[in-house]
Scaffold this active site. Structure first.
Site, PDB file in Angstrom:
ATOM      1  N   ILE A 130       0.825  -1.205   0.000  1.00 36.63           N
ATOM      2  CA  ILE A 130       0.000   0.000   0.000  1.00 36.63           C
ATOM      3  C   ILE A 130       0.860   1.256   0.000  1.00 36.63           C
ATOM      4  CG2 ILE A 130      -1.979  -1.127   1.100  1.00 36.63           C
ATOM      5  CD1 ILE A 130      -1.039  -0.064   3.790  1.00 36.63           C
ATOM      6  N   HIS A 146      -4.786  -4.203  -2.196  1.00 38.45           N
ATOM      7  CA  HIS A 146      -5.043  -3.791  -0.817  1.00 38.45           C
ATOM      8  C   HIS A 146      -5.137  -2.274  -0.688  1.00 38.45           C
ATOM      9  CE1 HIS A 146      -3.325  -7.826   0.896  1.00 38.45           C
ATOM     10  NE2 HIS A 146      -4.577  -7.924   0.509  1.00 38.45           N
ATOM     11  N   CYS A 157     -19.193  11.381   2.172  1.00 41.27           N
ATOM     12  CA  CYS A 157     -19.493  12.024   0.888  1.00 41.27           C
ATOM     13  C   CYS A 157     -18.572  11.567  -0.239  1.00 41.27           C
ATOM     14  CB  CYS A 157     -19.444  13.538   1.012  1.00 41.27           C
ATOM     15  SG  CYS A 157     -17.778  14.224   1.235  1.00 41.27           S
ATOM     16  N   CYS A 178     -18.099  17.794   5.608  1.00 42.10           N
ATOM     17  CA  CYS A 178     -19.471  17.296   5.683  1.00 42.10           C
ATOM     18  C   CYS A 178     -19.744  16.579   7.000  1.00 42.10           C
ATOM     19  CB  CYS A 178     -19.772  16.345   4.520  1.00 42.10           C
ATOM     20  SG  CYS A 178     -19.068  14.680   4.715  1.00 42.10           S
TER      21      CYS A 178
END
Length: 266
Positions: A130, A146, A157, A178
């Site tokens: 990753i 992954h 959102c 948000c």
């Protein structure tokens, strides 16, 4: 050819290749690279250890590092969906301490794979990592099963945030405007793998005539099950420890993946 084509029977050729030792293995590896049209690389955490990123299960790996803050937790829990949503402060503290690879640089293996792709010798990289180091090295066809720490998004959102956001945020638990939580675009324990990357990975492996498996113990599922889709001609394993698939491999290298890849010429 010195090593390939000596036996028309594939099983006899495999046994012959498995019997090679020393520099013969590197020479045979080069012949396989030269004579394969669709090479795919499937890699894991061991690919990035030479860049200073610990793997997970070796004696010096991430899961064997002791930190007084995290001793009472199972390592898998600290990188799980459950930890993220039930103890987010613990999750983000661990994530910031242990998963920041922004300043790490690609090593010999990453660079060689990018060279192979640029030379038309590699169809793609499938990675369990990753850290984004394959892309930093110049690889373009990378399938991250992954996810990646280089991407973040709001879980409410969907707004995307930069790779620095979580690490640099003053909030213990980063939040979007948000009100949703900003999380890494990483597949955590308890979550499904990204479907598009998985399906493309399956397709690549099915179409490959040479599969190189490197830096992975093949013990993490479902990722490890990808190797089962391979039915091509040559299988090469490069991993410091045994994977349990050595009997199926034409060539096996239990040594540094960077050292092995340094012998490949493209």
């Amino acid at each position: 050819m010195k090593y390939l084509g000596k036996y028309p029977d594939a099983r006899k050729e495999k046994r012959y290749l498995q019997s090679l030792t020393g520099d013969e293995r590197y020479e045979a590896l080069q012949e396989i690279i030269d004579n394969s049209a669709h090479i795919v690389f499937f890699g894991g955490a061991g690919v990035s250890t030479e860049s200073g990123i610990p793997d997970f299960r070796s004696k010096d790996g991430l899961y064997n590092q002791h930190d007084v803050r995290f001793d009472r937790y199972q390592p898998e829990y600290l990188l799980s969906n459950s930890c993220l949503y039930h103890e987010p402060k613990v999750f983000f503290e661990f994530y910031r301490q242990k998963m920041d690879a922004r300043h790490c640089k690609p090593n010999r293996a990453h660079i060689k794979l990018a060279e192979m792709e640029n030379a038309g010798k590699l169809d793609g990289v499938i990675t369990q990592n990753i850290d984004g180091l394959h892309q930093k090295a110049g690889s373009r066809k990378v399938y991250e099963i992954h996810g990646s720490t280089l991407r973040n998004y709001c879980d409410r959102c969907g707004k995307k945030y930069s790779e620095d956001y979580i690490y640099d945020s003053d909030e213990q638990v980063p939040h979007c405007e948000c009100g949703g939580m900003i999380r890494p675009d990483v597949t955590l324990y308890g979550e499904s793998l990204p479907m598009e990357a998985w399906e493309r990975s399956e397709e690549l492996i099915r179409d490959a005539d040479c599969l190189i498996i490197g830096g992975t113990s093949l013990t993490v599922y479902p990722a490890a099950s990808l190797a089962r889709y391979y039915g091509g001609r040559y299988l090469i394993i490069v991993n410091r420890d045994a994977t349990g698939r050595e009997s199926e491999a034409d060539l096996t290298f239990h040594e540094s993946i960077g050292e092995v890849f340094s012998h490949i010429k493209v």
